[in-house]
Write an enzyme that holds these catalytic residues in place. Structure first.
Site, PDB file in Angstrom:
ATOM      1  N   CYS A  47       0.879  -1.171   0.000  1.00  0.00           N
ATOM      2  CA  CYS A  47       0.000   0.000   0.000  1.00  0.00           C
ATOM      3  C   CYS A  47       0.920   1.225   0.000  1.00  0.00           C
ATOM      4  CB  CYS A  47      -0.859  -0.051   1.255  1.00  0.00           C
ATOM      5  SG  CYS A  47      -1.706   1.476   1.687  1.00  0.00           S
ATOM      6  N   HIS A  48       0.434   2.346  -0.511  1.00  0.00           N
ATOM      7  CA  HIS A  48       1.333   3.504  -0.590  1.00  0.00           C
ATOM      8  C   HIS A  48       1.830   3.950   0.787  1.00  0.00           C
ATOM      9  CE1 HIS A  48       2.666   6.409  -3.854  1.00  0.00           C
ATOM     10  NE2 HIS A  48       3.485   6.510  -2.840  1.00  0.00           N
ATOM     11  N   THR A  49       1.055   3.680   1.840  1.00  0.00           N
ATOM     12  CA  THR A  49       1.473   4.077   3.191  1.00  0.00           C
ATOM     13  C   THR A  49       2.810   3.411   3.563  1.00  0.00           C
ATOM     14  OG1 THR A  49      -0.877   4.191   3.711  1.00  0.00           O
ATOM     15  CG2 THR A  49       0.648   4.357   5.562  1.00  0.00           C
ATOM     16  N   HIS A  69       1.225  -4.032   5.854  1.00  0.00           N
ATOM     17  CA  HIS A  69       0.022  -4.030   6.693  1.00  0.00           C
ATOM     18  C   HIS A  69      -1.206  -4.553   5.955  1.00  0.00           C
ATOM     19  CE1 HIS A  69       0.025  -0.162   4.615  1.00  0.00           C
ATOM     20  NE2 HIS A  69      -1.287  -0.224   4.677  1.00  0.00           N
ATOM     21  N   GLU A  70      -1.076  -4.818   4.655  1.00  0.00           N
ATOM     22  CA  GLU A  70      -2.231  -5.331   3.903  1.00  0.00           C
ATOM     23  C   GLU A  70      -1.930  -6.805   3.650  1.00  0.00           C
ATOM     24  OE1 GLU A  70      -4.067  -2.504   0.920  1.00  0.00           O
ATOM     25  OE2 GLU A  70      -3.572  -4.141  -0.412  1.00  0.00           O
ATOM     26  N   CYS A  99     -10.237  -2.344  20.410  1.00  0.00           N
ATOM     27  CA  CYS A  99     -10.122  -3.046  21.692  1.00  0.00           C
ATOM     28  C   CYS A  99     -11.483  -3.533  22.178  1.00  0.00           C
ATOM     29  CB  CYS A  99      -9.450  -2.155  22.741  1.00  0.00           C
ATOM     30  SG  CYS A  99     -10.524  -0.843  23.390  1.00  0.00           S
ATOM     31  N   CYS A 102     -13.075   0.696  24.791  1.00  0.00           N
ATOM     32  CA  CYS A 102     -12.934   2.148  25.022  1.00  0.00           C
ATOM     33  C   CYS A 102     -14.164   2.897  24.497  1.00  0.00           C
ATOM     34  CB  CYS A 102     -11.663   2.658  24.343  1.00  0.00           C
ATOM     35  SG  CYS A 102     -11.789   2.737  22.551  1.00  0.00           S
ATOM     36  N   CYS A 105     -14.576   2.565  20.732  1.00  0.00           N
ATOM     37  CA  CYS A 105     -15.079   1.262  20.287  1.00  0.00           C
ATOM     38  C   CYS A 105     -16.558   1.100  20.637  1.00  0.00           C
ATOM     39  CB  CYS A 105     -14.238   0.135  20.879  1.00  0.00           C
ATOM     40  SG  CYS A 105     -12.606   0.023  20.105  1.00  0.00           S
ATOM     41  N   CYS A 113     -10.044   3.750  18.022  1.00  0.00           N
ATOM     42  CA  CYS A 113      -9.798   3.080  19.307  1.00  0.00           C
ATOM     43  C   CYS A 113      -8.712   3.799  20.117  1.00  0.00           C
ATOM     44  CB  CYS A 113      -9.369   1.640  19.023  1.00  0.00           C
ATOM     45  SG  CYS A 113      -8.866   0.710  20.465  1.00  0.00           S
ATOM     46  N   ARG A 117      -5.483   2.669  18.045  1.00  0.00           N
ATOM     47  CA  ARG A 117      -5.589   3.447  16.810  1.00  0.00           C
ATOM     48  C   ARG A 117      -4.218   3.535  16.151  1.00  0.00           C
ATOM     49  NH1 ARG A 117      -7.072   9.564  18.337  1.00  0.00           N
ATOM     50  NH2 ARG A 117      -8.712   8.458  19.460  1.00  0.00           N
ATOM     51  N   CYS A 177      -6.639  -3.437   3.938  1.00  0.00           N
ATOM     52  CA  CYS A 177      -6.373  -1.989   4.033  1.00  0.00           C
ATOM     53  C   CYS A 177      -7.050  -1.243   2.894  1.00  0.00           C
ATOM     54  CB  CYS A 177      -4.881  -1.670   4.087  1.00  0.00           C
ATOM     55  SG  CYS A 177      -4.608   0.117   4.014  1.00  0.00           S
ATOM     56  N   ARG A 372      -2.866  -3.310  -7.370  1.00  0.00           N
ATOM     57  CA  ARG A 372      -2.242  -3.975  -6.230  1.00  0.00           C
ATOM     58  C   ARG A 372      -1.392  -5.148  -6.709  1.00  0.00           C
ATOM     59  NH1 ARG A 372      -2.422  -0.078  -3.101  1.00  0.00           N
ATOM     60  NH2 ARG A 372      -3.459  -0.170  -1.056  1.00  0.00           N
TER      61      ARG A 372
HETATM   62  P1  NAD Z   1      -1.358   4.830  -5.151  1.00  0.00           P
HETATM   63  O1  NAD Z   1       0.015   5.360  -5.248  1.00  0.00           O
HETATM   64  O2  NAD Z   1      -1.642   3.492  -5.751  1.00  0.00           O
HETATM   65  O3  NAD Z   1      -2.397   5.878  -5.803  1.00  0.00           O
HETATM   66  C1  NAD Z   1      -2.300   7.267  -5.612  1.00  0.00           C
HETATM   67  C2  NAD Z   1      -2.751   7.968  -6.912  1.00  0.00           C
HETATM   68  O4  NAD Z   1      -2.801   9.382  -6.667  1.00  0.00           O
HETATM   69  C3  NAD Z   1      -1.785   7.757  -8.076  1.00  0.00           C
HETATM   70  O5  NAD Z   1      -2.505   7.271  -9.199  1.00  0.00           O
HETATM   71  C4  NAD Z   1      -1.201   9.156  -8.323  1.00  0.00           C
HETATM   72  O6  NAD Z   1      -0.924   9.405  -9.687  1.00  0.00           O
HETATM   73  C5  NAD Z   1      -2.319  10.056  -7.806  1.00  0.00           C
HETATM   74  N1  NAD Z   1      -1.894  11.404  -7.395  1.00  0.00           N
HETATM   75  C6  NAD Z   1      -0.800  11.745  -6.663  1.00  0.00           C
HETATM   76  N2  NAD Z   1      -0.775  13.077  -6.466  1.00  0.00           N
HETATM   77  C7  NAD Z   1      -1.857  13.584  -7.082  1.00  0.00           C
HETATM   78  C8  NAD Z   1      -2.387  14.905  -7.236  1.00  0.00           C
HETATM   79  N3  NAD Z   1      -1.764  15.980  -6.705  1.00  0.00           N
HETATM   80  N4  NAD Z   1      -3.538  15.069  -7.926  1.00  0.00           N
HETATM   81  C9  NAD Z   1      -4.171  13.999  -8.472  1.00  0.00           C
HETATM   82  N5  NAD Z   1      -3.718  12.726  -8.354  1.00  0.00           N
HETATM   83  C10 NAD Z   1      -2.578  12.537  -7.686  1.00  0.00           C
HETATM   84  O7  NAD Z   1      -1.734   4.843  -3.597  1.00  0.00           O
HETATM   85  P2  NAD Z   1      -2.844   4.009  -2.750  1.00  0.00           P
HETATM   86  O8  NAD Z   1      -2.202   2.781  -2.185  1.00  0.00           O
HETATM   87  O9  NAD Z   1      -4.095   3.913  -3.550  1.00  0.00           O
HETATM   88  O10 NAD Z   1      -3.057   5.010  -1.508  1.00  0.00           O
HETATM   89  C11 NAD Z   1      -3.645   6.285  -1.719  1.00  0.00           C
HETATM   90  C12 NAD Z   1      -3.478   7.144  -0.490  1.00  0.00           C
HETATM   91  O11 NAD Z   1      -4.297   6.643   0.572  1.00  0.00           O
HETATM   92  C13 NAD Z   1      -2.056   7.170   0.091  1.00  0.00           C
HETATM   93  O12 NAD Z   1      -1.800   8.489   0.552  1.00  0.00           O
HETATM   94  C14 NAD Z   1      -2.128   6.201   1.250  1.00  0.00           C
HETATM   95  O13 NAD Z   1      -1.154   6.466   2.229  1.00  0.00           O
HETATM   96  C15 NAD Z   1      -3.516   6.513   1.751  1.00  0.00           C
HETATM   97  N6  NAD Z   1      -4.164   5.505   2.612  1.00  0.00           N
HETATM   98  C16 NAD Z   1      -4.927   5.963   3.636  1.00  0.00           C
HETATM   99  C17 NAD Z   1      -5.616   5.077   4.434  1.00  0.00           C
HETATM  100  C18 NAD Z   1      -6.522   5.582   5.527  1.00  0.00           C
HETATM  101  O14 NAD Z   1      -7.020   4.759   6.298  1.00  0.00           O
HETATM  102  N7  NAD Z   1      -6.775   6.873   5.632  1.00  0.00           N
HETATM  103  C19 NAD Z   1      -5.520   3.701   4.176  1.00  0.00           C
HETATM  104  C20 NAD Z   1      -4.760   3.275   3.082  1.00  0.00           C
HETATM  105  C21 NAD Z   1      -4.092   4.171   2.306  1.00  0.00           C
HETATM  106 ZN    ZN Z   2      -2.701   0.769   3.778  1.00  0.00          ZN
END
Ligand code: NAD
Ligand code: ZN
Length: 379
Positions: A47-49, A69-70, A99, A102, A105, A113, A117, A177, A372
Protein backbone atom coordinates in the site's frame (compact mmCIF):
# COMPACT_ATOMS: atom_id res chain seq x y z
CA UNK A 1 1.21 -27.00 17.77
CA UNK A 2 4.88 -27.80 17.71
CA UNK A 3 5.94 -24.16 17.39
CA UNK A 4 3.65 -22.66 20.06
CA UNK A 5 5.55 -20.96 22.87
CA UNK A 6 8.83 -21.17 20.94
CA UNK A 7 10.83 -18.69 18.92
CA UNK A 8 10.21 -19.20 15.20
CA UNK A 9 13.00 -18.60 12.69
CA UNK A 10 11.63 -17.50 9.35
CA UNK A 11 12.17 -15.16 6.42
CA UNK A 12 11.26 -11.49 6.57
CA UNK A 13 11.87 -8.56 4.23
CA UNK A 14 13.83 -6.13 6.37
CA UNK A 15 14.19 -2.41 5.60
CA UNK A 16 17.59 -1.51 7.06
CA UNK A 17 17.65 2.05 5.81
CA UNK A 18 15.25 4.58 4.34
CA UNK A 19 14.66 4.11 0.62
CA UNK A 20 17.05 1.13 0.24
CA UNK A 21 15.69 -2.10 -1.28
CA UNK A 22 14.36 -4.52 1.34
CA UNK A 23 16.51 -7.55 2.03
CA UNK A 24 15.19 -11.00 2.79
CA UNK A 25 16.72 -12.09 6.09
CA UNK A 26 16.26 -14.88 8.59
CA UNK A 27 14.60 -13.32 11.63
CA UNK A 28 13.60 -14.69 15.01
CA UNK A 29 9.96 -14.13 15.91
CA UNK A 30 9.25 -14.36 19.64
CA UNK A 31 6.08 -16.09 20.86
CA UNK A 32 2.99 -13.92 21.38
CA UNK A 33 2.66 -12.37 24.84
CA UNK A 34 -0.57 -11.52 26.70
CA UNK A 35 -3.35 -10.42 24.33
CA UNK A 36 -1.18 -11.08 21.27
CA UNK A 37 -1.34 -13.59 18.45
CA UNK A 38 1.32 -14.95 16.11
CA UNK A 39 0.14 -15.28 12.53
CA UNK A 40 1.58 -17.10 9.52
CA UNK A 41 1.29 -14.58 6.69
CA UNK A 42 0.46 -16.21 3.36
CA UNK A 43 -0.20 -13.20 1.16
CA UNK A 44 0.61 -9.55 1.60
CA UNK A 45 0.45 -6.54 -0.69
CA UNK A 46 1.99 -3.12 -0.89
CA UNK A 47 0.00 0.00 0.00
CA UNK A 48 1.33 3.50 -0.59
CA UNK A 49 1.47 4.08 3.19
CA UNK A 50 4.29 1.48 3.45
CA UNK A 51 6.22 3.37 0.78
CA UNK A 52 5.97 6.75 2.57
CA UNK A 53 7.43 5.35 5.79
CA UNK A 54 10.06 3.32 3.95
CA UNK A 55 11.15 6.42 1.98
CA UNK A 56 10.87 8.41 5.25
CA UNK A 57 11.07 11.67 3.29
CA UNK A 58 8.00 13.22 4.87
CA UNK A 59 7.72 10.81 7.82
CA UNK A 60 9.68 9.90 10.94
CA UNK A 61 12.40 7.34 10.15
CA UNK A 62 12.25 4.18 12.29
CA UNK A 63 14.79 1.55 11.17
CA UNK A 64 15.54 -1.33 10.87
CA UNK A 65 11.91 -2.11 10.35
CA UNK A 66 9.59 -4.73 8.87
CA UNK A 67 6.88 -2.97 6.85
CA UNK A 68 3.60 -4.33 5.51
CA UNK A 69 0.02 -4.03 6.69
CA UNK A 70 -2.23 -5.33 3.90
CA UNK A 71 -2.27 -9.11 4.23
CA UNK A 72 -4.01 -12.39 4.96
CA UNK A 73 -2.85 -15.27 7.13
CA UNK A 74 -3.56 -18.06 9.59
CA UNK A 75 -3.17 -17.91 13.37
CA UNK A 76 -0.22 -20.07 14.49
CA UNK A 77 -0.50 -19.53 18.27
CA UNK A 78 -2.10 -17.19 20.77
CA UNK A 79 -0.83 -15.54 23.95
CA UNK A 80 -2.34 -15.45 27.42
CA UNK A 81 -5.83 -13.99 27.68
CA UNK A 82 -6.74 -14.43 24.01
CA UNK A 83 -10.16 -16.05 23.86
CA UNK A 84 -11.68 -15.08 20.54
CA UNK A 85 -8.92 -16.36 18.26
CA UNK A 86 -7.40 -19.83 18.05
CA UNK A 87 -4.67 -21.53 16.00
CA UNK A 88 -5.95 -22.23 12.50
CA UNK A 89 -8.26 -19.20 12.29
CA UNK A 90 -8.09 -17.28 9.03
CA UNK A 91 -7.41 -13.62 9.69
CA UNK A 92 -6.75 -10.22 8.15
CA UNK A 93 -4.42 -7.86 10.04
CA UNK A 94 -5.49 -4.22 10.34
CA UNK A 95 -3.20 -1.21 10.88
CA UNK A 96 -5.66 0.37 13.30
CA UNK A 97 -7.24 -1.75 16.02
CA UNK A 98 -10.42 -2.27 17.98
CA UNK A 99 -10.12 -3.05 21.69
CA UNK A 100 -13.94 -3.24 22.00
CA UNK A 101 -13.82 -1.54 25.42
CA UNK A 102 -12.93 2.15 25.02
CA UNK A 103 -15.34 5.03 24.38
CA UNK A 104 -14.49 4.98 20.65
CA UNK A 105 -15.08 1.26 20.29
CA UNK A 106 -18.39 1.67 22.11
CA UNK A 107 -19.44 4.60 19.93
CA UNK A 108 -21.25 3.70 16.71
CA UNK A 109 -19.65 6.74 15.08
CA UNK A 110 -15.94 6.12 15.65
CA UNK A 111 -13.26 3.57 14.81
CA UNK A 112 -10.49 5.58 16.51
CA UNK A 113 -9.80 3.08 19.31
CA UNK A 114 -8.03 4.72 22.27
CA UNK A 115 -5.68 1.79 22.77
CA UNK A 116 -4.96 0.59 19.25
CA UNK A 117 -5.59 3.45 16.81
CA UNK A 118 -2.95 3.78 14.09
CA UNK A 119 0.44 4.88 15.37
CA UNK A 120 3.02 5.09 12.63
CA UNK A 121 5.98 6.06 14.82
CA UNK A 122 5.73 3.20 17.33
CA UNK A 123 7.98 0.28 16.42
CA UNK A 124 7.25 -1.96 19.41
CA UNK A 125 4.37 -3.91 20.96
CA UNK A 126 2.16 -1.89 23.29
CA UNK A 127 2.09 -4.61 25.97
CA UNK A 128 5.75 -4.40 27.02
CA UNK A 129 7.31 -1.80 24.72
CA UNK A 130 9.50 -4.44 23.05
CA UNK A 131 9.82 -5.81 19.52
CA UNK A 132 9.03 -9.47 18.80
CA UNK A 133 11.46 -9.53 15.85
CA UNK A 134 15.21 -9.86 16.13
CA UNK A 135 18.32 -10.80 14.19
CA UNK A 136 21.23 -12.05 16.33
CA UNK A 137 19.59 -10.48 19.37
CA UNK A 138 19.25 -7.04 17.74
CA UNK A 139 15.62 -5.84 17.62
CA UNK A 140 13.94 -5.11 14.29
CA UNK A 141 11.03 -2.69 14.64
CA UNK A 142 7.38 -3.26 13.85
CA UNK A 143 5.21 -1.09 11.58
CA UNK A 144 1.62 -0.05 12.47
CA UNK A 145 1.26 -3.11 14.68
CA UNK A 146 1.17 -5.50 11.73
CA UNK A 147 4.59 -5.96 9.95
CA UNK A 148 3.27 -8.38 7.38
CA UNK A 149 6.41 -8.54 5.20
CA UNK A 150 7.40 -11.58 7.24
CA UNK A 151 6.45 -15.26 7.10
CA UNK A 152 5.36 -14.92 10.74
CA UNK A 153 4.36 -11.79 12.65
CA UNK A 154 3.03 -10.96 16.10
CA UNK A 155 0.06 -8.62 16.51
CA UNK A 156 -2.19 -7.40 19.29
CA UNK A 157 -5.42 -9.41 19.13
CA UNK A 158 -7.30 -6.13 18.61
CA UNK A 159 -5.58 -5.60 15.24
CA UNK A 160 -6.66 -8.95 13.82
CA UNK A 161 -10.03 -9.66 12.17
CA UNK A 162 -11.22 -13.27 12.04
CA UNK A 163 -12.83 -14.01 8.68
CA UNK A 164 -14.72 -16.76 6.88
CA UNK A 165 -12.21 -19.63 6.38
CA UNK A 166 -13.70 -20.26 2.93
CA UNK A 167 -12.59 -16.84 1.69
CA UNK A 168 -9.52 -17.10 -0.59
CA UNK A 169 -6.73 -15.30 1.28
CA UNK A 170 -4.85 -14.52 -1.94
CA UNK A 171 -7.81 -12.32 -2.96
CA UNK A 172 -9.34 -10.97 0.26
CA UNK A 173 -5.94 -9.89 1.62
CA UNK A 174 -6.45 -6.61 -0.28
CA UNK A 175 -9.50 -5.92 1.90
CA UNK A 176 -7.26 -5.59 4.95
CA UNK A 177 -6.37 -1.99 4.03
CA UNK A 178 -6.76 -0.22 0.69
CA UNK A 179 -10.01 -1.56 -0.71
CA UNK A 180 -11.99 -1.37 2.54
CA UNK A 181 -10.57 2.10 3.18
CA UNK A 182 -11.72 3.49 -0.17
CA UNK A 183 -15.03 1.67 -0.12
CA UNK A 184 -15.84 2.85 3.41
CA UNK A 185 -14.67 6.41 2.71
CA UNK A 186 -17.46 6.64 0.14
CA UNK A 187 -20.18 4.45 1.65
CA UNK A 188 -19.69 5.26 5.35
CA UNK A 189 -18.28 8.78 5.30
CA UNK A 190 -19.02 10.71 2.08
CA UNK A 191 -22.44 9.00 1.73
CA UNK A 192 -23.25 10.32 -1.75
CA UNK A 193 -27.00 10.61 -2.33
CA UNK A 194 -28.55 8.71 -5.25
CA UNK A 195 -27.95 10.50 -8.53
CA UNK A 196 -25.19 12.70 -7.10
CA UNK A 197 -21.84 13.69 -8.60
CA UNK A 198 -18.63 12.56 -6.88
CA UNK A 199 -15.01 13.51 -7.60
CA UNK A 200 -12.30 11.00 -6.70
CA UNK A 201 -8.77 12.41 -6.39
CA UNK A 202 -6.12 9.73 -6.97
CA UNK A 203 -6.98 6.54 -8.85
CA UNK A 204 -4.75 4.01 -7.08
CA UNK A 205 -6.34 1.06 -5.26
CA UNK A 206 -7.81 3.29 -2.55
CA UNK A 207 -9.31 5.82 -4.99
CA UNK A 208 -10.67 3.11 -7.30
CA UNK A 209 -12.33 1.46 -4.31
CA UNK A 210 -13.78 4.86 -3.38
CA UNK A 211 -15.16 5.14 -6.93
CA UNK A 212 -16.65 1.66 -6.57
CA UNK A 213 -18.19 2.72 -3.24
CA UNK A 214 -19.68 5.84 -4.83
CA UNK A 215 -21.18 3.70 -7.60
CA UNK A 216 -22.64 1.24 -5.08
CA UNK A 217 -24.10 4.18 -3.10
CA UNK A 218 -25.89 5.34 -6.25
CA UNK A 219 -23.81 8.27 -7.54
CA UNK A 220 -24.46 8.84 -11.23
CA UNK A 221 -21.43 10.91 -12.25
CA UNK A 222 -18.04 9.84 -10.88
CA UNK A 223 -15.19 12.08 -11.97
CA UNK A 224 -11.71 10.61 -11.58
CA UNK A 225 -8.89 13.13 -11.06
CA UNK A 226 -5.30 11.95 -11.46
CA UNK A 227 -1.98 13.31 -12.72
CA UNK A 228 -1.28 9.94 -14.35
CA UNK A 229 -3.46 9.60 -17.45
CA UNK A 230 -2.58 5.88 -17.66
CA UNK A 231 -5.03 5.37 -14.80
CA UNK A 232 -8.09 6.53 -16.68
CA UNK A 233 -8.94 3.59 -18.96
CA UNK A 234 -8.72 1.09 -16.09
CA UNK A 235 -10.80 3.35 -13.81
CA UNK A 236 -13.85 2.91 -16.05
CA UNK A 237 -14.15 -0.62 -14.62
CA UNK A 238 -14.57 0.93 -11.17
CA UNK A 239 -17.45 3.22 -12.02
CA UNK A 240 -15.60 6.37 -13.12
CA UNK A 241 -17.62 8.10 -15.83
CA UNK A 242 -15.38 11.11 -16.58
CA UNK A 243 -11.78 12.14 -16.05
CA UNK A 244 -9.75 15.24 -15.32
CA UNK A 245 -5.97 15.43 -15.50
CA UNK A 246 -4.95 18.66 -13.70
CA UNK A 247 -1.92 18.81 -16.05
CA UNK A 248 -4.24 19.36 -19.05
CA UNK A 249 -5.59 22.66 -17.68
CA UNK A 250 -4.06 26.02 -17.01
CA UNK A 251 -6.52 26.88 -14.27
CA UNK A 252 -7.09 25.31 -10.84
CA UNK A 253 -8.78 21.93 -10.97
CA UNK A 254 -11.43 23.26 -8.57
CA UNK A 255 -12.55 25.63 -11.33
CA UNK A 256 -12.48 22.90 -13.97
CA UNK A 257 -14.72 20.74 -11.79
CA UNK A 258 -17.07 23.64 -10.94
CA UNK A 259 -17.56 24.29 -14.67
CA UNK A 260 -18.24 20.63 -15.38
CA UNK A 261 -20.82 20.36 -12.60
CA UNK A 262 -22.68 23.64 -12.45
CA UNK A 263 -20.95 24.94 -9.34
CA UNK A 264 -19.22 21.99 -7.73
CA UNK A 265 -19.43 18.28 -7.01
CA UNK A 266 -21.76 16.95 -4.30
CA UNK A 267 -19.04 14.83 -2.73
CA UNK A 268 -15.30 14.39 -3.15
CA UNK A 269 -12.93 11.76 -1.82
CA UNK A 270 -9.18 12.49 -1.76
CA UNK A 271 -6.93 9.42 -2.06
CA UNK A 272 -3.54 10.88 -3.04
CA UNK A 273 -1.68 11.92 0.13
CA UNK A 274 -0.79 15.18 -1.65
CA UNK A 275 -1.65 18.35 0.30
CA UNK A 276 -2.58 20.33 -2.82
CA UNK A 277 -4.99 17.62 -3.90
CA UNK A 278 -6.51 17.67 -0.39
CA UNK A 279 -7.18 21.40 -0.64
CA UNK A 280 -8.53 21.01 -4.19
CA UNK A 281 -10.80 18.18 -3.07
CA UNK A 282 -12.31 20.43 -0.42
CA UNK A 283 -12.63 23.54 -2.55
CA UNK A 284 -14.29 21.68 -5.46
CA UNK A 285 -17.40 20.65 -3.53
CA UNK A 286 -20.62 22.57 -4.05
CA UNK A 287 -21.46 25.26 -1.51
CA UNK A 288 -24.55 24.61 0.60
CA UNK A 289 -24.21 20.83 0.76
CA UNK A 290 -20.85 19.59 -0.52
CA UNK A 291 -18.83 17.16 1.59
CA UNK A 292 -15.14 16.35 1.06
CA UNK A 293 -13.43 13.34 2.66
CA UNK A 294 -9.64 13.12 3.10
CA UNK A 295 -8.10 9.66 3.01
CA UNK A 296 -4.50 10.16 1.82
CA UNK A 297 -1.76 10.11 4.45
CA UNK A 298 -0.11 13.57 4.44
CA UNK A 299 3.53 14.60 4.74
CA UNK A 300 4.28 15.12 8.46
CA UNK A 301 4.75 18.89 8.02
CA UNK A 302 1.78 19.44 5.70
CA UNK A 303 -0.63 22.26 6.49
CA UNK A 304 -4.13 22.55 5.11
CA UNK A 305 -4.84 26.12 4.00
CA UNK A 306 -8.14 27.37 2.69
CA UNK A 307 -10.21 30.50 3.17
CA UNK A 308 -12.65 30.14 6.11
CA UNK A 309 -15.40 31.46 3.83
CA UNK A 310 -15.31 28.07 2.10
CA UNK A 311 -16.66 26.58 5.32
CA UNK A 312 -19.11 29.43 6.01
CA UNK A 313 -20.56 28.77 2.59
CA UNK A 314 -21.65 25.41 3.99
CA UNK A 315 -19.06 23.01 2.75
CA UNK A 316 -18.01 20.16 5.05
CA UNK A 317 -14.54 18.64 5.39
CA UNK A 318 -14.08 15.18 6.90
CA UNK A 319 -11.30 12.62 7.16
CA UNK A 320 -11.15 8.92 7.81
CA UNK A 321 -8.93 6.00 8.63
CA UNK A 322 -9.95 2.62 7.28
CA UNK A 323 -13.17 4.04 5.84
CA UNK A 324 -14.64 4.28 9.35
CA UNK A 325 -14.97 0.50 9.49
CA UNK A 326 -14.36 -1.06 12.90
CA UNK A 327 -11.69 -3.62 12.04
CA UNK A 328 -12.85 -6.65 14.02
CA UNK A 329 -16.58 -5.98 13.88
CA UNK A 330 -16.99 -4.81 10.30
CA UNK A 331 -14.17 -6.31 8.21
CA UNK A 332 -15.59 -9.88 8.33
CA UNK A 333 -18.77 -8.44 6.77
CA UNK A 334 -16.81 -6.73 3.99
CA UNK A 335 -15.29 -10.17 3.26
CA UNK A 336 -18.84 -11.56 3.12
CA UNK A 337 -19.74 -8.95 0.47
CA UNK A 338 -17.00 -10.52 -1.64
CA UNK A 339 -18.24 -14.04 -0.85
CA UNK A 340 -21.77 -13.03 -1.95
CA UNK A 341 -20.29 -11.57 -5.18
CA UNK A 342 -21.54 -8.11 -4.25
CA UNK A 343 -17.98 -6.82 -4.25
CA UNK A 344 -15.31 -7.75 -6.76
CA UNK A 345 -11.70 -7.74 -5.57
CA UNK A 346 -9.96 -9.55 -8.46
CA UNK A 347 -9.97 -6.43 -10.60
CA UNK A 348 -7.79 -4.63 -8.03
CA UNK A 349 -5.09 -7.30 -8.28
CA UNK A 350 -2.89 -6.70 -11.31
CA UNK A 351 0.41 -8.32 -10.29
CA UNK A 352 1.72 -11.11 -8.11
CA UNK A 353 5.34 -11.85 -7.11
CA UNK A 354 7.10 -14.40 -4.88
CA UNK A 355 8.47 -13.10 -1.57
CA UNK A 356 12.04 -12.99 -2.92
CA UNK A 357 10.91 -10.39 -5.48
CA UNK A 358 9.14 -8.06 -3.05
CA UNK A 359 11.16 -5.07 -4.29
CA UNK A 360 9.37 -5.40 -7.67
CA UNK A 361 6.15 -4.37 -5.92
CA UNK A 362 7.91 -1.16 -4.81
CA UNK A 363 9.15 -0.53 -8.38
CA UNK A 364 5.64 -0.97 -9.79
CA UNK A 365 4.19 1.52 -7.30
CA UNK A 366 6.97 4.02 -7.99
CA UNK A 367 6.20 3.80 -11.71
CA UNK A 368 2.44 4.07 -11.11
CA UNK A 369 1.92 0.74 -12.85
CA UNK A 370 -0.88 -1.63 -11.92
CA UNK A 371 -3.12 -1.42 -8.89
CA UNK A 372 -2.24 -3.98 -6.23
CA UNK A 373 0.67 -6.42 -6.36
CA UNK A 374 0.24 -9.55 -4.23
CA UNK A 375 3.42 -10.81 -2.56
CA UNK A 376 3.33 -14.55 -1.89
CA UNK A 377 5.33 -15.46 1.22
CA UNK A 378 4.83 -19.18 0.64
CA UNK A 379 6.09 -19.70 -2.91
P1 NAD B 1 -1.36 4.83 -5.15
O1 NAD B 1 0.01 5.36 -5.25
O2 NAD B 1 -1.64 3.49 -5.75
O3 NAD B 1 -2.40 5.88 -5.80
C1 NAD B 1 -2.30 7.27 -5.61
C2 NAD B 1 -2.75 7.97 -6.91
O4 NAD B 1 -2.80 9.38 -6.67
C3 NAD B 1 -1.78 7.76 -8.08
O5 NAD B 1 -2.51 7.27 -9.20
C4 NAD B 1 -1.20 9.16 -8.32
O6 NAD B 1 -0.92 9.40 -9.69
C5 NAD B 1 -2.32 10.06 -7.81
N1 NAD B 1 -1.89 11.40 -7.39
C6 NAD B 1 -0.80 11.75 -6.66
N2 NAD B 1 -0.77 13.08 -6.47
C7 NAD B 1 -1.86 13.58 -7.08
C8 NAD B 1 -2.39 14.90 -7.24
N3 NAD B 1 -1.76 15.98 -6.70
N4 NAD B 1 -3.54 15.07 -7.93
C9 NAD B 1 -4.17 14.00 -8.47
N5 NAD B 1 -3.72 12.73 -8.35
C10 NAD B 1 -2.58 12.54 -7.69
O7 NAD B 1 -1.73 4.84 -3.60
P2 NAD B 1 -2.84 4.01 -2.75
O8 NAD B 1 -2.20 2.78 -2.19
O9 NAD B 1 -4.09 3.91 -3.55
O10 NAD B 1 -3.06 5.01 -1.51
C11 NAD B 1 -3.64 6.29 -1.72
C12 NAD B 1 -3.48 7.14 -0.49
O11 NAD B 1 -4.30 6.64 0.57
C13 NAD B 1 -2.06 7.17 0.09
O12 NAD B 1 -1.80 8.49 0.55
C14 NAD B 1 -2.13 6.20 1.25
O13 NAD B 1 -1.15 6.47 2.23
C15 NAD B 1 -3.52 6.51 1.75
N6 NAD B 1 -4.16 5.50 2.61
C16 NAD B 1 -4.93 5.96 3.64
C17 NAD B 1 -5.62 5.08 4.43
C18 NAD B 1 -6.52 5.58 5.53
O14 NAD B 1 -7.02 4.76 6.30
N7 NAD B 1 -6.78 6.87 5.63
C19 NAD B 1 -5.52 3.70 4.18
C20 NAD B 1 -4.76 3.27 3.08
C21 NAD B 1 -4.09 4.17 2.31
ZN1 ZN C 1 -2.70 0.77 3.78
Amino acid sequence: MATAGKVIKCKAAVAWEAGKPLSIEEVEVAPPQAMEVRVKILFTSLCHTDVYFWEAKGQTPVFPRIFGHEAGGIVESVGEGVTDLAPGDHVLPVFTGECKECAHCKSAESNMCDLLRINTDRGVMIGDGKSRFSINGKPIYHFVGTSTFSEYTVMHVGCVAKINPEAPLDKVCVLSCGISTGLGASINVAKPPKGSTVAIFGLGAVGLAAAEGARIAGASRIIGVDLNANRFEEAKKFGCTEFVNPKDHNKPVQEVLAEMTNGGVDRSVECTGNINAMIQAFECVHDGWGVAVLVGVPHKDAEFKTHPMNFLNERTLKGTFFGNYKPRTDLPNVVELYMKKELEVEKFITHSVPFAEINKAFDLMAKGEGIRCIIRTDN
